[in-house]
Write a protein that holds these residues in place. Sequence first.
Motif, short mmCIF file in Angstrom:
data_model
loop_
_atom_site.label_atom_id
_atom_site.label_comp_id
_atom_site.label_asym_id
_atom_site.label_seq_id
_atom_site.Cartn_x
_atom_site.Cartn_y
_atom_site.Cartn_z
N ASP A 164 2.87 4.30 -1.46
CA ASP A 164 2.95 5.00 -2.74
C ASP A 164 4.42 5.27 -3.06
O ASP A 164 5.32 4.92 -2.28
CB ASP A 164 2.13 6.30 -2.71
CG ASP A 164 2.62 7.31 -1.68
OD1 ASP A 164 3.71 7.12 -1.10
OD2 ASP A 164 1.91 8.30 -1.47
N GLY A 165 4.70 5.88 -4.20
CA GLY A 165 6.07 6.13 -4.61
C GLY A 165 6.84 6.99 -3.62
O GLY A 165 8.03 6.76 -3.39
N THR A 166 6.18 7.96 -3.00
CA THR A 166 6.84 8.83 -2.04
C THR A 166 7.25 8.05 -0.79
O THR A 166 8.38 8.17 -0.32
CB THR A 166 5.92 10.00 -1.64
OG1 THR A 166 5.59 10.74 -2.82
CG2 THR A 166 6.58 10.92 -0.64
N ARG A 167 6.35 7.24 -0.27
CA ARG A 167 6.66 6.43 0.92
C ARG A 167 7.74 5.40 0.59
O ARG A 167 8.65 5.18 1.39
CB ARG A 167 5.40 5.75 1.45
CG ARG A 167 5.64 4.90 2.67
CD ARG A 167 6.08 5.74 3.88
NE ARG A 167 6.34 4.88 5.01
CZ ARG A 167 7.37 5.01 5.83
NH1 ARG A 167 8.22 6.02 5.67
NH2 ARG A 167 7.56 4.19 6.83
N ASP A 204 8.24 3.04 -7.19
CA ASP A 204 6.95 2.34 -7.18
C ASP A 204 7.03 0.96 -7.84
O ASP A 204 6.07 0.22 -7.83
CB ASP A 204 5.85 3.19 -7.81
CG ASP A 204 6.09 3.51 -9.28
OD1 ASP A 204 7.19 3.22 -9.81
OD2 ASP A 204 5.19 4.08 -9.90
N ASP A 207 0.80 -1.22 0.00
CA ASP A 207 0.00 0.00 0.00
C ASP A 207 0.84 1.28 0.00
O ASP A 207 0.30 2.38 0.02
CB ASP A 207 -0.97 0.00 1.18
CG ASP A 207 -0.26 -0.02 2.53
OD1 ASP A 207 0.94 -0.37 2.58
OD2 ASP A 207 -0.91 0.28 3.54
#
Length: 83
Positions: A11-14, A71, A9
């Motif tokens: 996202d690319g930032t996390r 991602d 779950d």
Amino acid sequence: MTELTIPPDADGTRAAELVADHVEVGDVVEVREMDRTGGDDPETTGEVTGIEAGYLELDGNPPAEGSPRYDEIHTLVKLDDTG
């Protein structure tokens, strides 16, 4: 050897934050894009040459030449360079 699995779950930032906390420039890593079922070959292996916006730079290459986008990373393994 230490391993980081990106939560599905994230996202690319996390994912970028998790990767940046796990590796440093100069580390040698294996990047797997998905769970492996029966194979021992890593998806991509290389030296981290940059922790860029949007992708993890391996061996000085852009994403089109083998560096994975955050991602796309499922598992990141930092390889020990000492015996």
